[in-house]
Design a protein around this motif. Structure first.
Motif, PDB file in Angstrom:
ATOM      1  N   THR A   1      37.945  -8.812 -20.636  1.00 24.47           N
ATOM      2  CA  THR A   1      38.615  -8.528 -21.564  1.00 24.47           C
ATOM      3  C   THR A   1      38.432  -7.149 -22.002  1.00 24.47           C
ATOM      4  O   THR A   1      37.244  -6.791 -22.452  1.00 24.47           O
ATOM      5  N   PRO A   2      39.458  -6.264 -22.379  1.00 24.61           N
ATOM      6  CA  PRO A   2      39.164  -4.804 -22.526  1.00 24.61           C
ATOM      7  C   PRO A   2      38.532  -4.928 -24.263  1.00 24.61           C
ATOM      8  O   PRO A   2      38.984  -6.009 -24.911  1.00 24.61           O
ATOM      9  N   LEU A   3      37.911  -3.898 -24.649  1.00 19.44           N
ATOM     10  CA  LEU A   3      37.153  -3.871 -25.737  1.00 19.44           C
ATOM     11  C   LEU A   3      37.313  -2.741 -26.521  1.00 19.44           C
ATOM     12  O   LEU A   3      36.885  -1.458 -25.999  1.00 19.44           O
ATOM     13  N   TYR A   4      37.755  -2.610 -27.733  1.00 21.60           N
ATOM     14  CA  TYR A   4      38.011  -1.258 -28.668  1.00 21.60           C
ATOM     15  C   TYR A   4      36.476  -1.055 -29.422  1.00 21.60           C
ATOM     16  O   TYR A   4      36.041  -1.939 -29.797  1.00 21.60           O
ATOM     17  N   ILE A   5      36.231   0.097 -29.369  1.00 18.26           N
ATOM     18  CA  ILE A   5      34.589   0.439 -30.005  1.00 18.26           C
ATOM     19  C   ILE A   5      35.410   1.518 -31.152  1.00 18.26           C
ATOM     20  O   ILE A   5      35.465   2.606 -30.845  1.00 18.26           O
ATOM     21  N   PRO A   6      35.297   1.128 -32.323  1.00 16.97           N
ATOM     22  CA  PRO A   6      35.621   1.752 -33.439  1.00 16.97           C
ATOM     23  C   PRO A   6      35.040   3.102 -33.659  1.00 16.97           C
ATOM     24  O   PRO A   6      35.567   4.308 -33.840  1.00 16.97           O
ATOM     25  N   PRO A   7      33.452   3.171 -33.421  1.00 19.47           N
ATOM     26  CA  PRO A   7      33.022   4.770 -33.804  1.00 19.47           C
ATOM     27  C   PRO A   7      33.300   5.748 -32.917  1.00 19.47           C
ATOM     28  O   PRO A   7      33.395   6.649 -33.471  1.00 19.47           O
ATOM     29  N   SER A   8      33.758   5.337 -31.599  1.00 18.91           N
ATOM     30  CA  SER A   8      33.869   6.109 -30.692  1.00 18.91           C
ATOM     31  C   SER A   8      35.432   6.427 -30.235  1.00 18.91           C
ATOM     32  O   SER A   8      35.908   7.090 -29.646  1.00 18.91           O
ATOM     33  N   ARG A   9      36.197   5.532 -30.694  1.00 19.15           N
ATOM     34  CA  ARG A   9      37.446   5.086 -30.632  1.00 19.15           C
ATOM     35  C   ARG A   9      37.742   5.237 -28.966  1.00 19.15           C
ATOM     36  O   ARG A   9      38.812   5.799 -28.630  1.00 19.15           O
ATOM     37  N   PHE A  10      37.141   4.368 -28.373  1.00 15.58           N
ATOM     38  CA  PHE A  10      37.316   4.149 -26.584  1.00 15.58           C
ATOM     39  C   PHE A  10      37.782   2.911 -26.743  1.00 15.58           C
ATOM     40  O   PHE A  10      37.503   2.049 -27.444  1.00 15.58           O
ATOM     41  N   CYS A  11      39.051   2.678 -25.975  1.00 18.85           N
ATOM     42  CA  CYS A  11      39.067   1.517 -25.474  1.00 18.85           C
ATOM     43  C   CYS A  11      38.523   1.228 -24.042  1.00 18.85           C
ATOM     44  O   CYS A  11      38.848   2.066 -22.950  1.00 18.85           O
ATOM     45  N   VAL A  12      37.574   0.350 -23.855  1.00 14.79           N
ATOM     46  CA  VAL A  12      36.634   0.129 -22.680  1.00 14.79           C
ATOM     47  C   VAL A  12      37.228  -1.060 -21.708  1.00 14.79           C
ATOM     48  O   VAL A  12      37.499  -1.943 -22.388  1.00 14.79           O
TER      49      VAL A  12
END
Length: 230
Positions: free
Chosen positions: A127-138
């Motif tokens: 499942t893709p994961l959003y990382i708020p601090p870096s604003r990356f969708c991993v």
């Protein structure tokens, strides 16, 4: 050498990846309390930079048994870096123009630890994961190699390469919690204790979903039955 244990695990993993994924619920088991809202982890509707990472499993010999067990590849970032110094992560990085996210994960792994892309059998995505601090969708992709690859740091950002037995990661004692100072506030953060390192943050959340794929499925025969009308 027989690799029955490894093959059994991979067959089960392949089958589970073909069905519904554990998803955000599994990821959030290793998220700090302030990130427990599923909407924070969801990549849908987010304006973000895209990244691909490889969750690689390969056979690791169990001493004295003649059998292999799955191990998971993790990398340790160098301590002098400006971002995420000393942290443990999956190999991967930012998507480049013209490539798929799957290609990104394989390219970055090759650049970081020297593993050729054609040596990896990609089983499917997590499942893709959003990382708020870096604003990356991993976007994590699960892959395997049938033999233990000769891996070493090839990238200026990678200090070490870890081969972590799946059995160690599945041991509940590996999951721990400790206070960390995040954005000026003390926060209790869950982590995996691995080879003297603490695996936390987005890596721990993605790892939690991988491990959930090895959890026993509910037994329909044991499900409670309705007693309506009695």
């Amino acid at each position: 050498m027989q690799s029955v244990a490894f093959d059994e695990h991979i067959a089960r993993l392949r089958a589970r990846l073909a069905g519904p994924l554990p998803g955000t619920a599994a990821q959030l088991t290793m998220a700090p309390r302030h990130r427990q809202d599923p909407r924070l982890a969801d990549v849908r509707g987010k304006r973000c930079r895209e990244a691909g990472v490889l969750v690689l499993l390969f056979p690791l010999e169990v001493p004295g048994t003649g059998r292999d067990t799955p191990a998971v590849l993790l990398t340790v970032r160098r301590s002098h870096l400006n971002h995420h110094a000393g942290q443990v992560s999956f190999p991967g990085g930012r998507r480049e123009p013209g490539e798929t996210l799957r290609e990104t994960a394989l390219r970055e792994t090759h650049e970081e630890v020297g593993l050729p892309p054609d040596a990896v059998d990609v089983l499917g995505p997590l499942t893709p994961l959003y990382i708020p601090p870096s604003r990356f969708c991993v976007h994590p992709f699960v892959g395997i190699t049938r033999h233990r690859p000769a891996l070493r740091p090839h990238d200026a950002e990678v200090a070490d390469v870890l081969a972590v037995p799946l059995a160690h990661l599945l041991d509940p004692a590996t999951r721990r919690r400790a206070p960390r100072l995040l954005h000026g506030q003390a926060v209790e953060v869950p982590f995996f204790a691995v080879n003297g390192y603490e695996v936390w943050g987005a890596t721990a959340m993605m790892l939690a979903e991988l491990l959930a794929l090895f959890a026993p499925l509910p037994d329909p025969a044991r499900a409670p039955t309705s007693r309506g009308g009695q």
